[in-house]
Design a protein around this motif. Structure first.
Motif, short mmCIF file in Angstrom:
data_model
loop_
_atom_site.label_atom_id
_atom_site.label_comp_id
_atom_site.label_asym_id
_atom_site.label_seq_id
_atom_site.Cartn_x
_atom_site.Cartn_y
_atom_site.Cartn_z
N GLU A 34 1.08 -1.14 -0.07
CA GLU A 34 -0.04 -0.06 0.05
C GLU A 34 0.90 1.35 -0.01
O GLU A 34 1.59 1.35 0.85
CB GLU A 34 -0.65 0.21 1.52
CG GLU A 34 -2.03 -0.81 1.58
CD GLU A 34 -2.53 -0.46 2.76
OE1 GLU A 34 -2.96 -1.38 3.43
OE2 GLU A 34 -2.25 0.40 3.59
N GLU A 67 1.29 5.60 0.04
CA GLU A 67 0.57 6.76 0.19
C GLU A 67 1.51 7.77 -0.52
O GLU A 67 2.88 7.49 -0.66
CB GLU A 67 0.31 7.07 1.64
CG GLU A 67 -0.55 6.21 2.20
CD GLU A 67 -0.64 6.06 3.45
OE1 GLU A 67 -1.64 5.72 4.42
OE2 GLU A 67 0.46 6.72 4.45
N GLU A 89 -6.31 9.95 1.22
CA GLU A 89 -5.89 9.75 2.64
C GLU A 89 -6.14 10.88 3.68
O GLU A 89 -6.87 11.91 3.34
CB GLU A 89 -4.52 9.18 2.57
CG GLU A 89 -4.03 7.76 2.81
CD GLU A 89 -4.29 7.21 4.24
OE1 GLU A 89 -4.76 8.18 5.02
OE2 GLU A 89 -4.41 5.94 4.31
N GLU A 139 -3.83 7.42 -1.69
CA GLU A 139 -3.35 5.94 -1.45
C GLU A 139 -3.62 5.04 -2.54
O GLU A 139 -4.84 5.06 -3.16
CB GLU A 139 -3.65 5.39 -0.09
CG GLU A 139 -3.18 3.86 0.13
CD GLU A 139 -3.66 3.53 1.41
OE1 GLU A 139 -3.68 4.04 2.42
OE2 GLU A 139 -4.04 2.07 1.32
N HIS A 165 2.99 0.69 3.17
CA HIS A 165 2.75 -0.64 4.10
C HIS A 165 2.90 -1.81 3.55
O HIS A 165 2.42 -1.93 2.35
CB HIS A 165 1.34 -0.42 4.81
CG HIS A 165 1.21 0.73 5.55
ND1 HIS A 165 -0.16 1.50 5.90
CD2 HIS A 165 2.05 1.83 6.16
CE1 HIS A 165 -0.07 2.60 6.38
NE2 HIS A 165 1.37 2.81 6.58
MG MG Z 1 -3.16 4.56 4.22
#
Ligand code: MG
Ligand code: GLU
Length: 433
Positions: free
Chosen positions: A125, A127, A173, A180, A229
């Motif tokens: 993930e 951002e 976000e 994101e 992430h």
């Molecule tokens: Mg996020």
């Protein structure tokens, strides 16, 4: 005169930037065999451009060889097409070069396969701040912020899909102008390749719209950070998921628990690889959904390692754990490789996770947190590099030559920031990433 189509081949290097060289489309077959020439010191190009320090000097020759499976050809509706490969850095003998970031990951995955008969599945993930939208108060997660990014998201999703990736989601976000993108899980090296490709697609689409997708960890010292992430899970040799066990604490099978405990055990020093810039540590601050402690949390977005909920069935196929301490200054090859190395170490040492309690981690005193098995994350890159430098395990993961080169690379990056204020440091990174 007709235009001559070109292809780029690059790797996502120690700075987390894709660097390489281009060649004519007509030479594709030859370049797939021979690659393009590189000097060893190419890998020492800093985030800001110059080579500040290098153990390799000006000597030597290497080959950056495209991996045919990574080919990306995107015919942007917005304009110029883009063609590139990601590749491996080989020595002239044809063997992999120890300091190749992609090979660092390959070696980790091979070790995981050979020593534990496991493979790693991961989804990134990412951002970023999209500059093509003006910030309005209250924009957080709003349909309004979603709408005001205009056609960016749909062009991005199309580019990602045409690059051969499966887009999962796109959202406005928490931070000003922050968005994101998430890509569906992929196995092993492919997961890291896809993280690199997705970043480049975001940058490529933004650029064609006259803007930027800024993936720097944070744009100002007190701002909301851009995290990367990494969701991961393990599969056995029959390709069956092996991490889930609803009857056990943390919902993890023994092997899953050992793997995650290995990451937790090495976590403070892993930040030198996964959050490897001076700016990374302005992101890792309290009250911003970013981690500050090396800890595991059951569905806790403040934790460094988050045991995720299960949204879909079968549960064992969807169960995954999220590593939240990474950002886009890290090469996905090094970040995912470090997780695989640390997790494998946990399996070999049969490490276990701290006891799962009812207590709310965020209501504990620091002493109680330490008693519960958590440690504070490093407060600066210098601190995390010192932890890395002192780790024999990490030295083994890299190999001596790469380990020394990596430490020199990162220390020289810190040196050039000496004397800059925190806002200036964030600005330097935001210009680049
Ligand atoms: Mg996020
Ligand atoms: N922006 C936060 C970070 O820096 C994460 C927010 C979220 O949970 O998605 O990691």
């Amino acid at each position: 005169m007709e235009r001559e189509p070109l292809i780029f081949v690059g790797t996502c290097d120690l700075a987390g930037l894709v660097r390489g060289k281009g060649f004519p489309l007509t030479a594709q077959a030859m370049r797939l065999r021979q690659g393009v020439g590189l000097a060893p010191s190419n890998i020492m190009m800093s985030a800001f451009g110059p080579i500040y320090d290098t153990p390799f000097g000006t000597a030597g020759d290497l080959m950056l060889v495209p991996d045919a499976k990574t080919y990306v050809e995107v015919e942007y509706a917005l304009g110029e097409a883009e063609r590139f490969y990601l590749g491996d850095i080989l020595m002239l003998s044809g063997q992999h070069w120890q300091c190749c970031p992609r090979h660092f990951l390959r070696r980790a995955l091979d070790a995981l396969h050979n020593e534990a008969e496991l493979s790693l599945v991961a989804a990134f993930e990412q951002e970023f701040v999209y500059t093509g939208v003006e910030h309005r108060p209250g924009a957080t997660y709003s349909l309004d912020a979603w709408r005001r990014q205009g056609s960016f998201a749909e062009h991005l999703m199309a580019a990602i899909r045409s690059a051969g990736l499966e887009p999962d989601s796109f959202l406005a976000e928490y931070g000003p102008r922050q968005y994101e993108m998430t890509i569906s899980p992929a196995r092993g090296i492919r997961a890291a390749d896809e993280a690199v490709i997705a970043r480049e697609m975001a940058r490529g689409v933004a650029q064609r719209l006259g803007h930027r997708a800024i993936l720097a960890p944070v744009l100002e010292p007190d701002g909301i950070g851009n995290g990367t992430h990494i969701h991961f899970s393990l599969r056995d040799t029959a390709d069956q998921p092996v991490m889930f066990d609803p009857a056990r604490p943390w919902r993890m099978s023994p092997v899953g628990e050992h793997f995650v405990a290995g990451i937790l055990d090495h976590l403070p020093l892993l930040t030198a690889i996964t959050a490897p810039s001076a700016a990374s540590y302005y992101r890792l601050q309290p009250n911003r959904w970013a981690p500050t402690w090396a800890n595991v949390g059951l569905q806790d977005r403040g934790a460094s390692i988050r045991v995720c909920p299960i949204f879909d069935r079968p549960a064992n196929h969807n169960f995954n754990v999220e590593y939240r301490v990474a950002d886009a200054t890290a090469s996905p090859y090094l970040a995912l490789g470090a997780l695989a190395w640390a997790g494998l170490d946990g399996i070999k040492r049969r490490l276990t996770l701290p006891e799962l309690t009812e207590a709310n981690f965020w209501e504990m005193t620091d002493e109680e947190r330490r008693d519960a098995g958590a440690r504070p994350l490093p407060r600066s890159l210098l601190e995390s590099l010192n932890l890395l430098a002192a780790s024999d395990a990490a030295r083994d993961w890299f190999g001596d030559e790469f380990f020394e080169a990596y430490l020199r690379f990162k220390r020289s990056e810190l040196k050039v920031l000496d004397g800059l204020s925190p806002p200036e440091i964030c600005e330097r990174y935001a210009e680049v990433y």
